[in-house]
Write a protein that holds these residues in place. Structure first.
Motif, PDB file in Angstrom:
ATOM      1  N   ARG A 130       1.146  -1.373  -0.313  1.00  0.00           N
ATOM      2  CA  ARG A 130      -0.065  -0.103   0.224  1.00  0.00           C
ATOM      3  C   ARG A 130       0.566   1.113   0.110  1.00  0.00           C
ATOM      4  O   ARG A 130       0.518   2.346   0.197  1.00  0.00           O
ATOM      5  N   HIS A 141      -1.448  11.871   3.531  1.00  0.00           N
ATOM      6  CA  HIS A 141      -2.866  11.047   3.049  1.00  0.00           C
ATOM      7  C   HIS A 141      -4.114  12.106   3.166  1.00  0.00           C
ATOM      8  O   HIS A 141      -4.271  13.043   3.597  1.00  0.00           O
ATOM      9  N   SER A 166      -7.553  10.639   3.990  1.00  0.00           N
ATOM     10  CA  SER A 166      -8.074  10.080   4.801  1.00  0.00           C
ATOM     11  C   SER A 166      -7.201   8.716   5.366  1.00  0.00           C
ATOM     12  O   SER A 166      -6.865   7.997   5.764  1.00  0.00           O
ATOM     13  N   LYS A 221      -8.400   6.457   6.011  1.00  0.00           N
ATOM     14  CA  LYS A 221      -8.774   4.654   5.608  1.00  0.00           C
ATOM     15  C   LYS A 221      -7.268   4.746   4.645  1.00  0.00           C
ATOM     16  O   LYS A 221      -7.056   3.908   3.950  1.00  0.00           O
ATOM     17  N   PHE A 222      -6.922   5.647   4.151  1.00  0.00           N
ATOM     18  CA  PHE A 222      -6.161   5.798   3.351  1.00  0.00           C
ATOM     19  C   PHE A 222      -4.319   5.707   3.577  1.00  0.00           C
ATOM     20  O   PHE A 222      -4.313   6.521   4.230  1.00  0.00           O
ATOM     21  N   TYR A 265      -8.043   3.332  -5.343  1.00  0.00           N
ATOM     22  CA  TYR A 265      -8.035   3.288  -3.626  1.00  0.00           C
ATOM     23  C   TYR A 265      -7.584   5.066  -3.075  1.00  0.00           C
ATOM     24  O   TYR A 265      -8.341   5.256  -2.523  1.00  0.00           O
ATOM     25  N   GLN A 281     -11.729   5.948  -4.123  1.00  0.00           N
ATOM     26  CA  GLN A 281     -12.802   5.937  -3.915  1.00  0.00           C
ATOM     27  C   GLN A 281     -12.442   4.509  -2.762  1.00  0.00           C
ATOM     28  O   GLN A 281     -13.149   3.879  -2.233  1.00  0.00           O
ATOM     29  N   GLY A 282     -11.334   4.721  -2.512  1.00  0.00           N
ATOM     30  CA  GLY A 282     -10.815   3.321  -0.860  1.00  0.00           C
ATOM     31  C   GLY A 282     -10.816   1.773  -1.335  1.00  0.00           C
ATOM     32  O   GLY A 282     -11.093   0.946  -1.079  1.00  0.00           O
ATOM     33  N   LEU A 313      -8.981  -1.095  -2.257  1.00  0.00           N
ATOM     34  CA  LEU A 313      -7.778  -2.376  -2.562  1.00  0.00           C
ATOM     35  C   LEU A 313      -7.727  -3.222  -2.823  1.00  0.00           C
ATOM     36  O   LEU A 313      -8.802  -3.803  -2.666  1.00  0.00           O
ATOM     37  N   GLN A 362     -16.222  13.299  -2.032  1.00  0.00           N
ATOM     38  CA  GLN A 362     -14.986  12.235  -1.701  1.00  0.00           C
ATOM     39  C   GLN A 362     -14.853  13.042  -1.060  1.00  0.00           C
ATOM     40  O   GLN A 362     -13.755  13.416   0.339  1.00  0.00           O
TER      41      GLN A 362
END
Length: 653
Positions: free
Chosen positions: A445, A477, A479, A481-482, A493, A496-497, A499, A637
């Motif tokens: 990641r 970064h 968010s 979640k990222f 990624y 939209q997240g 992965l 977003q």
């Protein structure tokens, strides 16, 4: 060289050389072999270096009393490291005969960059990395799976007596081998009722703790062979065998009385009279105290799947109290310090900055996972420490530092094309191992140039795999979640997240283009007429076949190398396509990168960059802000993430 060729031809026409001890039955029984599946970068040169190391091993074993040997050939960058070990009961001639039988098997391995072969009397292994010299349990390409083999015949009656005798014998082998000075024990046991003798050995290549773990496994597996009259156990770190057929001389047994301090099954248990109740309780109390202290020490030095639990104060001392002068680098995870341990080994200590709830439990679970990952292109985790909120990782020390230093830092221009290609190839192999060859799929990641470290001979090692969940929010970064770095992260990624392992494929493509161009992914081309980021510029250069303008100006390439670079650019662009389904897997990338491999029929479309004119994201590093403009997809977003980040940091909207 002529002598070497003659030597190998001789072996190939005599593939099963037998040898005898004082016993006619002591032949070289072939138990297991493995040929690696990952091709070397230059196969012809690799085979040449492999053959020279095998010849050097044989030369060493020709010396009287030498039963183990190591050799290496680092010529032309195709490094080969090799090791051989014979059983201690063999003579010089018997050891060499077994080695010759092993080489006759290994020379047939022509496709991969590592192999091993196991006979009951010897073991030979070669690889293109040196880690297994110091840790025989380090595995690659699927090698190293513990295995056992049982004989075909069962013992004659009474079976219970036979099983009891062999179990006692294997118990002593298990307990004594790790304590023997040379990690080797040979024992026999008489079975009076059957007028027979059982022979057994244990042999390790490593220190006490791995040897003990390996011999415990050997004991369990060989017990499963009973009541059969022979059995073998093999792991990369140890070998054990028992048989009713003699395979060493009776005068070659080991006296384990002193090793086991009187607790061998050969030594009768002496029952003494304890004088008085007070003495009895004193002994019990002293024993309990001793056991408690010993257990505490064992826990402190516990081998956690290969990673040692270090004392925090020892690491604090080794880094000069985490002093500024010892800092090797800083990143999203925290600082990395250079540390010199008591044994003068230099390591890197990463101090993690985390504030998550239950983070200590997550940390220890993650350590258990990544400590079991061993690959030539992945940075090894040597140990760990957790004390309160201080979480430390002890890692291999890489004296050359990170890749970015050689692309646009202080060492820019020192890497030639062959070195750069090997770095690209090594990164691909490391990622393929994380995605497909390890028992759990690991998605990094956060692949980027400063997460690629270089060894003394400029081989790449990927750092920070398995740690993305500990990455805190910072200016790079979008968010919580990222967990990645913009400029390297795939659009699906970042925006939209979504992965998948194809996120790493995208990042690999970007890093490959950085290696070729010597430019940062976020750097706009210096040409006044252009405002293209690296990925956009790479595509235009590919489309117009003007790739020479894209290549780092410090590289001096011949015609063949220019064509090679063009191929690598095409592979990198394949890796950065969208949607993710268009990207190859990293295993496919490894095959594409190998010399002579065709890319096949693949449609190459314009890559998607989160920096391009359709999805442009600017990172304000000074004010820790994120601003999105000209966003055509998912604008809500990005704006929500931007507002959330500002709010959490107390910044004005």
């Amino acid at each position: 060289m002529v002598v070497l060729v003659v030597f190998l031809v001789f072996l190939l026409i005599q593939p099963g050389i037998s040898q005898s001890n004082d016993h006619d039955n002591n032949t070289n029984i072939h138990l297991q072999s493995f040929c690696g599946s990952i091709a070397p970068i230059h196969p012809t040169n690799f085979i040449k270096n492999r053959n020279s190391t095998l010849a050097e091993l044989r030369k060493q074993l020709m010396n009287e009393g030498v039963l183990s040997a190591r050799a290496q050939d680092l010529s032309a960058g195709d490094t080969v490291y090799a090791a051989a070990q014979c059983r201690n009961y063999l003579s010089k001639d018997q050891c060499v005969a077994c080695f010759d039988a092993g080489v006759s098997v290994l020379v047939k391995c022509t496709a991969g960059n590592g192999a091993y072969t196991l006979f009951d009397n010897c073991f030979i292994r070669y690889e293109d990395f040196a880690d297994f010299y110091n840790n025989p349990n380090v595995v690659q390409d699927g090698t190293g799976t513990p295995s056992s083999r049982c004989g075909d015949q069962s013992a004659s009656q009474p079976i219970t007596t036979f099983q009891g005798v062999v179990d006692d014998l294997l118990t002593d082998i298990r307990d004594a081998t790790p304590k023997a000075s040379n990690f080797y024990v040979a024992l026999t046991r008489e079975i009076a009722s059957d007028n027979a003798t059982v022979y057994a050995i244990g042999q390790c290549d490593g220190n006490k703790i791995p040897c003990q773990n390996c011999m415990n496994a050997a004991y369990n597996e060989l017990n499963n062979c009973l009541p059969r009259t022979e059995g073998w156990f093999f792991d990369m770190g140890c070998f054990a065998r028992y048989s009713t057929t003699p395979f060493f001389n009776n005068n070659q047994t080991t006296d384990i009385t002193s090793v086991l301090k009187g607790h061998s099954s050969e030594v009768p248990i002496i029952v003494g009279t304890i004088a008085g109740i007070a003495l009895f309780f004193t002994i019990i109390v002293m024993w309990l105290v001793y056991r408690k202290r010993k257990k505490a020490k064992e826990i402190e030095q516990e081998d956690l799947k290969g990673a040692v639990h270090y004392n925090y104060k020892d690491l604090q001392l080794a880094t000069n109290n985490f002093g500024e002068e010892n800092i090797l680098g800083k990143g999203g995870f925290g600082e990395v310090f250079k540390a010199t341990l008591d044994d003068n080994n230099v390591v890197a200590v990463k101090k993690l900055h985390v504030q998550h709830a239950r983070v200590k439990e997550e940390f220890e679970n993650e350590v258990k996972l990544i400590s079991d990952v061993h690959h030539r292109n992945l940075l090894r985790l040597l140990g760990w420490s957790s004390e309160g909120s201080d979480l430390l990782l002890v890692l291999e020390y890489m004296p050359n530092g990170s890749l970015d230093r050689f692309l646009w830092g202080s060492e820019r221009g020192t890497l030639d094309w062959n070195q750069r290609y090997e770095i690209i190839f090594g990164i691909a192999r490391g990622l393929a191992h994380l995605h497909n060859e390890f028992h759990v799929k690991i998605i990094h990641r956060d692949i980027k140039s400063n997460n690629i470290l270089l060894t003394d001979d400029f081989k790449p090692k990927i750092a920070d795999f398995g740690l993305a969940r500990f990455l805190p929010e910072d200016e790079t970064h979008v968010s919580t979640k990222f967990a990645g770095t913009l400029g390297y992260t795939a659009p699906e990624y970042a925006l939209q997240g979504v992965l998948s392992d194809k996120v790493d494929t995208y990042s690999f493509g970007v890093v490959s283009l950085e290696i070729i161009s010597g430019r940062r992914s976020t750097e706009v081309k210096s040409d006044i007429s252009s405002s293209d980021y690296l990925l956009e510029d790479a595509w235009k250069s590919y489309e117009k076949k003007t790739h020479m303008k894209f290549i780092d100006v410090t590289l001096d390439l011949n015609q063949h190398q220019q064509e090679h670079v063009m191929k690598i650019i095409e592979i990198a662009l394949l890796c950065t396509q969208s949607p993710a389904s268009k990207r190859p897997t990293m295993s496919e990338v490894v095959l594409m990168l190998q010399d002579g491999q065709s890319l096949g029929k693949r449609e190459l479309t314009r890559p998607t960059d989160v920096h391009n004119h359709e999805r442009r994201i600017h990172i304000g590093s000074l004010k820790n802000s994120i601003v999105a403009d000209n966003v055509c997809k998912n604008p809500k977003q990005i704006l929500e993430a931007n507002e959330k980040l500002r709010s959490e940091r107390g910044m004005p909207k």
